[in-house]
Design a protein around this motif. Structure first.
Motif, mmCIF file in Angstrom:
data_model
loop_
_atom_site.group_PDB
_atom_site.id
_atom_site.type_symbol
_atom_site.label_atom_id
_atom_site.label_comp_id
_atom_site.label_asym_id
_atom_site.label_seq_id
_atom_site.Cartn_x
_atom_site.Cartn_y
_atom_site.Cartn_z
ATOM 1 N N LYS A 148 -52.334 -80.654 11.533
ATOM 2 C CA LYS A 148 -52.550 -81.250 10.050
ATOM 3 C C LYS A 148 -53.996 -80.624 9.534
ATOM 4 C CE LYS A 148 -50.379 -85.609 10.887
ATOM 5 N NZ LYS A 148 -50.434 -87.077 10.814
ATOM 6 N N SER A 149 -53.915 -80.086 8.316
ATOM 7 C CA SER A 149 -55.040 -79.707 7.591
ATOM 8 C C SER A 149 -54.871 -79.376 6.322
ATOM 9 C CB SER A 149 -55.580 -78.176 8.183
ATOM 10 O OG SER A 149 -54.658 -77.392 7.948
ATOM 11 N N ARG A 150 -55.568 -79.114 5.270
ATOM 12 C CA ARG A 150 -55.476 -78.696 3.959
ATOM 13 C C ARG A 150 -54.606 -77.650 3.803
ATOM 14 N NH1 ARG A 150 -61.324 -79.810 0.896
ATOM 15 N NH2 ARG A 150 -61.697 -81.763 1.478
ATOM 16 N N PHE A 151 -54.701 -76.754 4.637
ATOM 17 C CA PHE A 151 -53.715 -75.335 4.561
ATOM 18 C C PHE A 151 -52.321 -75.684 4.924
ATOM 19 C CE2 PHE A 151 -52.120 -71.418 6.516
ATOM 20 C CZ PHE A 151 -51.991 -70.594 5.500
ATOM 21 N N SER A 152 -52.236 -76.800 5.927
ATOM 22 C CA SER A 152 -50.792 -76.877 6.415
ATOM 23 C C SER A 152 -50.300 -77.732 5.237
ATOM 24 C CB SER A 152 -50.997 -77.756 7.696
ATOM 25 O OG SER A 152 -51.640 -78.984 7.572
ATOM 26 N N LYS A 153 -50.831 -78.719 4.745
ATOM 27 C CA LYS A 153 -50.360 -79.889 3.603
ATOM 28 C C LYS A 153 -50.070 -78.747 2.447
ATOM 29 C CE LYS A 153 -53.063 -83.825 4.610
ATOM 30 N NZ LYS A 153 -54.187 -84.911 4.285
ATOM 31 N N LEU A 154 -50.806 -77.578 2.014
ATOM 32 C CA LEU A 154 -50.408 -76.681 0.867
ATOM 33 C C LEU A 154 -49.231 -76.097 1.268
ATOM 34 C CD1 LEU A 154 -50.964 -75.429 -1.938
ATOM 35 C CD2 LEU A 154 -52.469 -73.641 -0.274
ATOM 36 N N LEU A 155 -48.978 -75.738 2.411
ATOM 37 C CA LEU A 155 -47.675 -74.732 2.826
ATOM 38 C C LEU A 155 -46.706 -75.815 2.542
ATOM 39 C CD1 LEU A 155 -48.894 -72.562 5.797
ATOM 40 C CD2 LEU A 155 -48.508 -71.971 3.653
ATOM 41 N N GLU A 156 -46.740 -77.079 3.134
ATOM 42 C CA GLU A 156 -45.773 -78.236 3.082
ATOM 43 C C GLU A 156 -45.266 -78.331 1.738
ATOM 44 O OE1 GLU A 156 -44.921 -82.708 4.538
ATOM 45 O OE2 GLU A 156 -46.714 -81.756 4.891
ATOM 46 N N LYS A 157 -46.346 -78.429 0.827
ATOM 47 C CA LYS A 157 -46.062 -79.010 -0.719
ATOM 48 C C LYS A 157 -45.180 -77.712 -1.081
ATOM 49 C CE LYS A 157 -49.974 -81.950 -1.392
ATOM 50 N NZ LYS A 157 -51.207 -82.255 -2.280
ATOM 51 N N ILE A 158 -45.646 -76.491 -0.939
ATOM 52 C CA ILE A 158 -44.823 -75.480 -1.391
ATOM 53 C C ILE A 158 -43.395 -75.217 -1.072
ATOM 54 C CG2 ILE A 158 -44.628 -72.664 -1.437
ATOM 55 C CD1 ILE A 158 -47.862 -72.698 -1.384
ATOM 56 N N ALA A 159 -43.231 -75.703 0.152
ATOM 57 C CA ALA A 159 -41.703 -75.772 1.033
ATOM 58 C C ALA A 159 -41.225 -76.707 0.272
ATOM 59 C CB ALA A 159 -41.928 -75.895 2.388
ATOM 60 N N TYR A 160 -41.617 -77.711 -0.173
ATOM 61 C CA TYR A 160 -40.914 -78.804 -1.025
ATOM 62 C C TYR A 160 -40.392 -78.383 -2.365
ATOM 63 C CZ TYR A 160 -40.928 -82.747 2.175
ATOM 64 O OH TYR A 160 -40.456 -83.773 3.267
ATOM 65 N N ALA A 161 -41.065 -77.298 -2.852
ATOM 66 C CA ALA A 161 -40.864 -76.726 -4.195
ATOM 67 C C ALA A 161 -39.291 -76.935 -4.610
ATOM 68 C CB ALA A 161 -41.248 -75.411 -4.563
ATOM 69 N N GLY A 162 -38.392 -76.453 -3.747
ATOM 70 C CA GLY A 162 -36.882 -76.375 -3.921
ATOM 71 C C GLY A 162 -36.539 -77.951 -4.294
ATOM 72 N N TYR A 163 -37.094 -78.957 -3.989
ATOM 73 C CA TYR A 163 -36.668 -80.292 -4.393
ATOM 74 C C TYR A 163 -36.901 -80.428 -5.894
ATOM 75 C CZ TYR A 163 -35.915 -85.268 -3.338
ATOM 76 O OH TYR A 163 -35.414 -86.515 -3.370
ATOM 77 N N ALA A 164 -37.749 -79.796 -6.449
ATOM 78 C CA ALA A 164 -37.902 -79.844 -7.923
ATOM 79 C C ALA A 164 -37.441 -78.893 -8.572
ATOM 80 C CB ALA A 164 -39.725 -79.674 -8.028
ATOM 81 N N LEU A 165 -36.650 -78.038 -8.035
ATOM 82 C CA LEU A 165 -35.737 -77.275 -8.880
ATOM 83 C C LEU A 165 -34.336 -77.238 -8.773
ATOM 84 C CD1 LEU A 165 -37.847 -73.787 -7.438
ATOM 85 C CD2 LEU A 165 -38.037 -74.920 -9.576
ATOM 86 N N PRO A 166 -33.696 -77.458 -9.862
ATOM 87 C CA PRO A 166 -32.361 -77.459 -10.176
ATOM 88 C C PRO A 166 -31.756 -76.429 -9.745
ATOM 89 C CG PRO A 166 -33.383 -78.423 -12.033
ATOM 90 C CD PRO A 166 -34.580 -77.637 -11.367
ATOM 91 N N GLY A 167 -30.274 -76.379 -9.271
ATOM 92 C CA GLY A 167 -29.494 -75.196 -8.770
ATOM 93 C C GLY A 167 -29.700 -74.095 -9.900
ATOM 94 N N ILE A 168 -29.518 -74.536 -11.105
ATOM 95 C CA ILE A 168 -29.322 -73.359 -12.058
ATOM 96 C C ILE A 168 -30.685 -72.661 -12.282
ATOM 97 C CG2 ILE A 168 -30.234 -75.324 -13.933
ATOM 98 C CD1 ILE A 168 -27.613 -72.734 -14.625
ATOM 99 N N VAL A 169 -31.868 -73.436 -12.174
ATOM 100 C CA VAL A 169 -33.144 -72.589 -12.261
ATOM 101 C C VAL A 169 -33.194 -71.587 -11.025
ATOM 102 C CG1 VAL A 169 -35.688 -72.898 -12.046
ATOM 103 C CG2 VAL A 169 -34.290 -74.587 -13.508
ATOM 104 N N VAL A 170 -33.062 -72.271 -9.872
ATOM 105 C CA VAL A 170 -32.909 -70.984 -8.782
ATOM 106 C C VAL A 170 -31.988 -70.086 -8.914
ATOM 107 C CG1 VAL A 170 -32.540 -70.930 -6.211
ATOM 108 C CG2 VAL A 170 -33.793 -72.963 -7.018
ATOM 109 N N ALA A 171 -30.700 -70.382 -9.278
ATOM 110 C CA ALA A 171 -29.758 -69.198 -9.674
ATOM 111 C C ALA A 171 -30.495 -68.156 -10.664
ATOM 112 C CB ALA A 171 -28.468 -69.800 -10.055
ATOM 113 N N LEU A 172 -30.797 -68.600 -11.814
ATOM 114 C CA LEU A 172 -31.449 -67.732 -12.757
ATOM 115 C C LEU A 172 -32.529 -66.682 -12.164
ATOM 116 C CD1 LEU A 172 -31.718 -69.982 -15.927
ATOM 117 C CD2 LEU A 172 -30.351 -67.954 -15.562
#
Length: 540
Positions: free
Chosen positions: A374-398
C-alpha cells in the motif's frame, strides 16, 4: 519537512538491511505487469482526449442541440431506472430475508436468476412479444382485425426493460446488508413500543443506505453503458447515438466528443457515490455476539407479498425465457430447421474462456500490489486499472478501432484485439473477489515461506495462489459471465467472419427474424446460467 525527510531516509536504510518491508516497493514480477496493465487500461481514455484535442469547433459540438438532448435522455433513463429498481429490490430483499414469506428460499433464487439474462436477450424477448410483428401485435391484428402501432419503443420501453434486468444488482446488495445486520437495535426499538413499519423506516432503512447507494451505482453504470436494450427499443441514449454516429459518418470526431461526455458523466456518478460512502458511518459501536434474525409474520399481507413476487418473476424471468421458447416452437411447427449455432456458441465460449483466464492473470498483480504494498503509487495504479469500469463497451471499441487501424494494423480485427478489449472492460469485475481473498490471507503465512528461503515468486505460486483459489474462480466466473453478454465491442472489433451468440441474436432481431434468434438466445442464457452456478458455488 526536514524531520519527514530524515524519517524517509531511515526507512530506506532499514529496507536495504532487510529489516523493513517497504510498502510501495513490490517485486519486479508484480510491479512491471501492473504498470503495463495500467497503461493499457488508460489507452481508451487517452484516445478520446487526443481525438478531440485541438478541435476548433469542440465547444459548438459540445453545446449542439442533439448533444444536450442525448445528455438529458441518458440522465432521465439512468435516474428513472435506478429509482424503479430500488422500489422493486427493497421490498423483495426484505420479504425474502426478514419475513415468513411462504417458499422464501425459492423466491430468493427465482428473483436472482434474471441476473444472467443479457439485455440483448431481454430486448429480443420484449420486442418479439410487444413490438411490430410480435406475439401481441399479431394476435390483436389476426383475432380482432385491429391495426395499431405498438407503444413500447422509446423511453418507456427502455425504462421498463432495464428495470427488470437491473434490479438483481440492487437485490444482491440489499440482501447481503440485511443478512449481515445486527438486529439488536430493532429489538430495542420494539421494546419501546415501535411497530414493524416504524422500526423499518427509523432503524433498518438508514442502515441500508450504503447498500442501496452501492447497488444503485451498479444499476446507473449498467444503464449508462447498455447498448442492446436502448438500440432495440430505439431510444437515443449516448451508447446508441455514438454507435450510429460511428457507423454513419466518416468524421468520427463527434462520436469521440459524445464518448468523452459519457465517460465524464460516468466518473461524476462514481465520484458522487464514493463521496457519499466516505462521509457516512453505519458501523456498530458494540462488539457483542450477533443475534439470530427474527422472522416477521406477514399475516394478512402474505397474499399481496406472493402476488408481488410472482409478478416480478413473471415479467423478469418467465416472459423473456417463455417468449424465446415460443418463437423456437413456432419455427419448428412451421417447418424451420432446428439449427444449433455451434460455431457461434463455440466462439463465444472460447473468447469468454480466454478472457476469463487472461483477465484473472492480469488482475492478480493489481490486487496484490493494492493489498500487500500500500502506498500512494499503488493506489494510483489501482485507480487507473479500474478505468475500464467507467468505460462503456462502445467507447473502448472506438478507441481500439482507432488504435488498431492506425498503429497496430496486423492486430486490427483479430481475436487478440477483441480479447484485449474484453479485458479492459471486465478486469475490474475480478478485483473485488481477489482483493477479498487476499485480505483473508495473513501476511505472516507468506512471511513464513520467505523465512524458509523461498523466493517471493515461489511463495506466490505455492502459498498465496492456492489460498486465494476461491477468489480466482469467482473472478474468472464474473469475467466469463459479462464477456458472454458483451455486444458493442464484439460488433466493432470481432474478426471478419467471427460469429458469436450475441451477434447472431443482434442480426436476427434487428431484421425481425425472431425464430432465428431463439436458439442462440437460449444457448446464451444456458451458458450464462452455468457460469452463475460456478459463481454461487464459491460462496459455500
Amino acid at each position: 519537512m526536514q524531520a519527514k525527510l530524515s524519517t524517509f531516509k531511515n526507512k530506506i536504510d532499514l529496507f536495504k538491511q532487510g529489516q523493513l518491508k517497504w510498502p510501495f516497493v513490490a517485486p519486479p514480477f508484480i510491479l512491471i505487469p501492473v504498470i503495463i496493465i495500467a497503461l493499457a487500461m488508460a489507452l481508451p481514455l487517452l484516445y478520446l482526449i487526443v481525438r478531440v484535442w485541438g478541435v476548433d469547433d469542440f465547444l459548438s459540438l459540445l453545446l449542439r442541440e442533439q448533444t444536450i438532448t442525448v445528455l438529458l435522455n441518458t440522465l432521465a433513463l439512468a435516474g428513472s431506472v435506478t429509482l424503479s429498481t430500488i422500489i422493486i429490490a427493497l421490498p423483495l430483499a426484505w420479504l425474502t430475508v426478514r419475513t415468513d414469506l411462504p417458499g422464501r428460499k425459492i423466491w430468493s433464487i427465482l428473483t436472482m436468476v434474471p441476473l444472467v439474462i443479457p439485455s440483448l436477450v431481454g430486448g429480443f424477448a420484449f420486442v418479439s412479444a410487444f413490438g411490430y410483428g410480435g406475439i401481441v401485435h399479431n394476435f390483436i391484428s389476426d383475432v380482432f382485425n385491429i391495426s395499431y402501432t405498438p407503444r413500447i419503443y422509446g423511453f418507456f420501453g427502455a425504462w421498463a426493460l432495464l428495470t427488470l434486468l437491473c434490479y438483481p444488482y440492487l437485490l444482491l446488495s440489499i440482501r447481503s446488508a440485511l443478512v449481515g445486520m445486527d438486529p439488536s437495535q430493532e429489538e430495542a426499538a420494539r421494546t419501546m413500543g415501535q411497530n414493524s413499519w416504524q422500526i423499518f423506516w427509523k432503524v433498518t432503512f438508514p442502515k441500508l443506505r450504503p447498500a442501496i447507494a452501492g447497488g444503485g451505482l451498479l444499476v446507473a453504470l449498467y444503464t449508462l453503458s447498455d447498448f442492446a436494450a436502448v438500440s432495440l427499443l430505439q431510444f437515443d441514449s449516448f451508447t446508441r447515438v455514438i454507435f450510429l454516429q460511428y457507423r454513419g459518418s466518416f468524421d468520427r470526431t463527434y462520436a469521440a466528443v459524445l464518448a468523452l461526455i459519457l465517460v465524464g458523466l460516468t466518473m461524476l456518478i462514481v465520484t458522487c457515490e464514493m463521496w457519499t460512502r466516505g462521509k457516512a458511518r453505519y458501523h456498530s459501536l458494540g462488539r457483542g455476539t450477533k443475534r439470530k434474525l427474527r422472522k416477521i409474520k406477514l399475516g394478512k399481507w402474505k397474499w399481496p407479498a406472493l402476488i408481488f413476487c410472482s409478478t416480478i418473476v413473471l415479467l423478469a424471468l418467465v416472459l423473456p425465457v417463455g417468449v424465446t421458447i415460443f418463437w423456437l416452437i413456432r419455427g419448428l411447427i412451421h417447418g424451420e430447421a432446428f439449427v444449433l449455432r455451434w460455431e457461434a456458441a463455440f466462439n463465444s465460449f472460447y473468447a469468454a474462456g480466454i478472457t476469463a483466464i487472461v483477465g484473472v492473470v492480469a488482475t492478480l498483480p493489481v490486487a496484490i500490489i493494492s493489498v500487500r504494498y500500500k502506498s500512494r503509487f499503488s493506489k494510483l495504479l489501482e485507480k487507473i486499472a479500474y478505468a475500464g469500469y467507467a468505460l462503456p463497451g462502445i467507447v473502448v471499441a472506438l478507441a481500439l478501432v482507432f488504435f488498431g487501424s492506425n498503429y497496430a494494423i496486423s492486430f486490427y480485427q483479430t481475436l487478440p484485439l477483441l480479447i484485449f478489449a474484453y479485458v479492459i472492460l471486465f478486469l475490474p469485475q475480478a478485483m473485488g473477489a481477489l482483493r477479498s481473498s487476499l485480505l483473508q490471507v495473513g501476511p505472516n503465512v507468506e512471511d513464513a515461506g520467505l523465512i524458509m528461503g523461498c523466493s517471493r515468486f515461489k511463495v506466490l505460486r505455492t502459498v498465496t495462489i492456492p489460498l486465494i483459489r476461491p477468489g480466482i474462480f469467482t473472478g474468472a466466473a464474473l469475467i466469463f459471465l459479462t464477456t458472454m453478454k458483451e455486444l458493442p465491442a464484439t460488433l466493432l472489433l470481432s474478426p471478419i467472419g467471427f460469429r458469436s451468440l450475441t451477434t447472431e441474436i443482434w442480426n436476427a432481431t434487428t431484421e425481425a427474424f425472431y425464430t432465428r434468434a431463439a436458439v442462440p438466445a437460449l444457448l446464451l442464457v444456458l451458458i450464462s446460467s452455468f457460469s452463475l452456478w460456478i459463481l454461487f458455488s464459491q460462496e459455500d
